[in-house]
Design a protein around this motif. Structure first.
Motif, PDB file in Angstrom:
ATOM      1  N   GLU A 126      -2.106   5.393 -10.229  1.00 55.63           N
ATOM      2  CA  GLU A 126      -1.925   4.328  -9.164  1.00 55.63           C
ATOM      3  C   GLU A 126      -2.954   4.793  -8.064  1.00 55.63           C
ATOM      4  N   PRO A 127      -3.339   3.833  -7.343  1.00 53.32           N
ATOM      5  CA  PRO A 127      -4.366   4.249  -6.132  1.00 53.32           C
ATOM      6  C   PRO A 127      -3.370   4.475  -4.999  1.00 53.32           C
ATOM      7  N   VAL A 128      -3.926   5.569  -4.185  1.00 48.03           N
ATOM      8  CA  VAL A 128      -3.167   6.009  -3.149  1.00 48.03           C
ATOM      9  C   VAL A 128      -4.337   6.338  -2.081  1.00 48.03           C
ATOM     10  N   SER A 129      -4.329   5.883  -0.849  1.00 48.03           N
ATOM     11  CA  SER A 129      -5.259   5.961   0.241  1.00 48.03           C
ATOM     12  C   SER A 129      -4.729   7.233   1.187  1.00 48.03           C
ATOM     13  N   PHE A 130      -5.758   7.837   1.804  1.00 48.05           N
ATOM     14  CA  PHE A 130      -5.613   9.003   2.678  1.00 48.05           C
ATOM     15  C   PHE A 130      -6.437   8.855   3.987  1.00 48.05           C
ATOM     16  N   LEU A 131      -5.805   9.446   5.044  1.00 49.91           N
ATOM     17  CA  LEU A 131      -6.482   9.519   6.090  1.00 49.91           C
ATOM     18  C   LEU A 131      -7.353  10.793   6.392  1.00 49.91           C
TER      19      LEU A 131
END
Length: 585
Positions: free
Chosen positions: A103-108
């Motif tokens: 699954e896609p996951v975003s990071f800062l």
């Protein structure tokens, strides 16, 4: 062909592996690489068997950072090929091979300097996105990165300390339940004819009169029975046990592998306010704060490890290191009381070169395939994201000139649960209304089983109470435990607690409160009597308590001593230091 794995199928497969026909390929090691090798070989039409000394994914492959990513930090080393390869595999998993699992996951990426750092890091992330786009597909698998102001950053991650950054770059990678990925690979390989047996240890390699490896002697650790398996090719993917496996080959050749320990801690989702993950540079490695289901995963460390690789554990010093680095940017510091679980894994780090007399193909900066003896192929190094490439390289190397006639097709083989996923997801409202499930429960089920959810529904139709959540672990349904016992080759209670679910580290008691109900479900399916149930619960309790005791110790040596109090429920057999006792055939 089948994808149902049971204790009975395991015994039948051991008998089939050791019949007079022999195997084309015997795979040793049931982590992500070994499972990938089994799938690659089986889909080439080769008669394939795979054995694992403990449970599937019981080593490094259930103790990763749970990320499928390109390795942003490798761009600093100018290793563009490696990053492109990993990004290509990441996107292939998301779009075609395992969209239910990955699954896609975003990071800062927080920025401390308004000008030079934003330009420097921004250029690197832009290159990362560009390399992901150069994959022959018409559209991107993940969104492109964005630059965020401090205000926008705070909206995405309210608990990022105000003075920790002047802004951030938001980029995308993906996450995966690593143990479930391995199990899904094994099940997919079985559906294409692979023979599979966990809790089965290789105790000898057999040899021809001229020293070529011709197969193996394996021991069923549940019964003590030994089987001799003939194989044209033996491929080992045993990670940090690589040199131990090589020692059976009656050869001085092979790969050098050292272990590096990485630990992770788990904290409840409510402990940190944020909708995305964080990536931070540390003096030793990178630190991820990863949003995962009902909690956060924080990791990792990178320290040398020189102890028995079977049971690495987190120490008190390891946990403090992670909390200290996370707290350096968090507005509300975490404490030890926030930590509900930990795990420790060992990275198999390849050392330069190979042992004398070894033919090899260094096909990547991260992994190498070698042959310490004729008939035996060893693959080591690498990362979870590129397991498929490693598997392809290993089978190609083993087959030699035959590989071109039967090339790998695993880039076009969806894993179990992937086909028909969209159709099953459309049934969500109706199924949830029928069984009283929340949207979160249905999403949880499709993430774990994909279109294979229909098989759980069949069980629920026959036994309605399986639709109910576990009393002391309501994130899981009783049907999931039943399915593990009937379809996922569960042999012991710890297999369910540690690898079919994540209860060992995602609830504060390690799942002990839920263990009696889970054991009862398995017992009803597999015919365990009261004494067996009591032994299984006692063994698991001992393991959880020993891990907790180890986490209170300051050093690896003291933690290992604390962990050693718990005995293995199916201990492995001590191997000779060399292959001198190997038999000839």
């Amino acid at each position: 062909m089948r994808s149902t794995l049971t204790p009975e199928s395991r015994l039948a497969d051991l008998e089939s592996m050791s019949d007079e026909h022999g195997l084309d390929v015997l795979v040793i090691g049931g982590g992500v690489t070994g499972a990938g090798v089994a799938l690659d070989a089986a889909t080439r039409g080769l008669r394939t068997g795979i054995v694992e000394a403990q449970d599937w994914a019981s080593g490094t492959s259930s103790r990763s950072s749970k990320l499928v990513h390109g390795g942003l930090r490798y761009l600093q080393m100018l290793d563009f090929h490696l990053v492109h390869e990993a990004l290509t595999e990441r996107d292939l998993l998301i779009t075609e091979l395992a969209p239910h699992l990955v699954e896609p996951v975003s990071f800062l990426y927080p920025l401390e300097n308004r000008v030079w750092e934003r330009a420097y890091v921004g250029a690197g992330v832009a290159l990362y996105d560009t390399l992901a786009s150069v994959n022959g597909r018409r559209r991107r698998a993940l969104p492109i990165h964005r630059h965020l102001s401090r205000t926008a950053m705070s909206k995405q991650f309210p608990d990022l300390r105000h003075d920790a950054a002047i802004g951030a770059i938001r980029y995308w990678d993906a996450s995966v339940d690593d143990a479930r990925l391995v199990l899904t690979l094994v099940r997919t390989a079985a559906s294409y004819g692979a023979l599979t047996a966990n809790r089965t240890q290789v105790v000898e390699l057999t040899h021809s009169s001229v020293g070529a490896v011709t197969g193996a002697v394996v021991q069923d650790l549940e019964t003590g029975t030994r089987y001799t398996i003939k194989a044209r090719h033996v491929i080992t993917a045993t990670g940090v046990w690589t040199e131990e496996t090589e020692s059976l080959a009656q050869s001085d050749g092979g790969l050098h592998v050292l272990a590096s320990k990485g630990i992770h801690v788990v904290v409840p989702r409510e402990s940190i306010r944020g909708d995305v993950g964080l990536i931070l540079q540390t003096e030793k490695s990178v630190l991820f704060v990863i949003p995962w289901s009902r909690y956060w995963i924080i990791g990792t460390t990178d320290t040398p490890y020189e102890f028995d690789p079977t049971h690495p554990v987190a120490t008190s010093a390891d946990i403090d290191y992670l909390l200290d680095h996370a707290n350096s940017v968090l507005a509300k510091p975490l404490t030890r009381e926030d930590v509900i679980g930990t795990w420790a894994g060992l990275r198999p780090l390849l050392q330069p070169g190979t042992k004398d007399g070894t033919s090899s193909a260094k096909v990547s900066r991260e992994h190498t395939v070698a042959s310490p003896a004729p008939g035996m192929t060893v693959v080591a190094g690498g990362k979870l994201t590129t397991y498929r490439v490693m598997a392809k390289d290993a089978v190609d190397f083993a087959l030699g000139t035959r590989a071109s006639a039967i090339p790998s097709i695993t880039d076009r083989i969806p894993l179990w649960g992937a086909e028909g996923l969209k159709a099953v997801k459309r049934q969500g409202p109706a199924l949830s209304a029928k069984y009283g499930w929340t949207r979160a429960t249905f999403d949880h089920l499709t993430h774990r089983y994909g279109s294979g959810l229909s098989q759980l529904i069949d069980a629920v139709t026959a036994q309605e109470d399986l639709a109910l959540p576990l009393e002391h672990a309501p994130a899981y349904l009783r049907a999931e435990i039943h399915f593990a016992a009937t379809h996922e080759q569960v042999i012991h209670l710890e297999d369910v607690m540690m690898h079919r679910t994540r209860l060992v580290y995602e609830v504060a008691d390690g799942g002990l409160a839920a263990a009696p109900e889970i054991a009862a479900i398995v017992a009803e399916v597999q015919g365990w009597d009261d004494d067996r149930v009591a032994r299984e619960i006692a063994s698991y309790r001992s393991r959880v308590e020993a891990d907790a005791a180890a986490a209170r110790e300051p050093s690896d040596s003291e933690a290992i001593a604390a962990r050693s109090v718990a005995s293995d429920i199916s201990p492995t057999v001590a191997l000779p230091e060399t292959g001198a006792n190997a038999q000839s055939t």
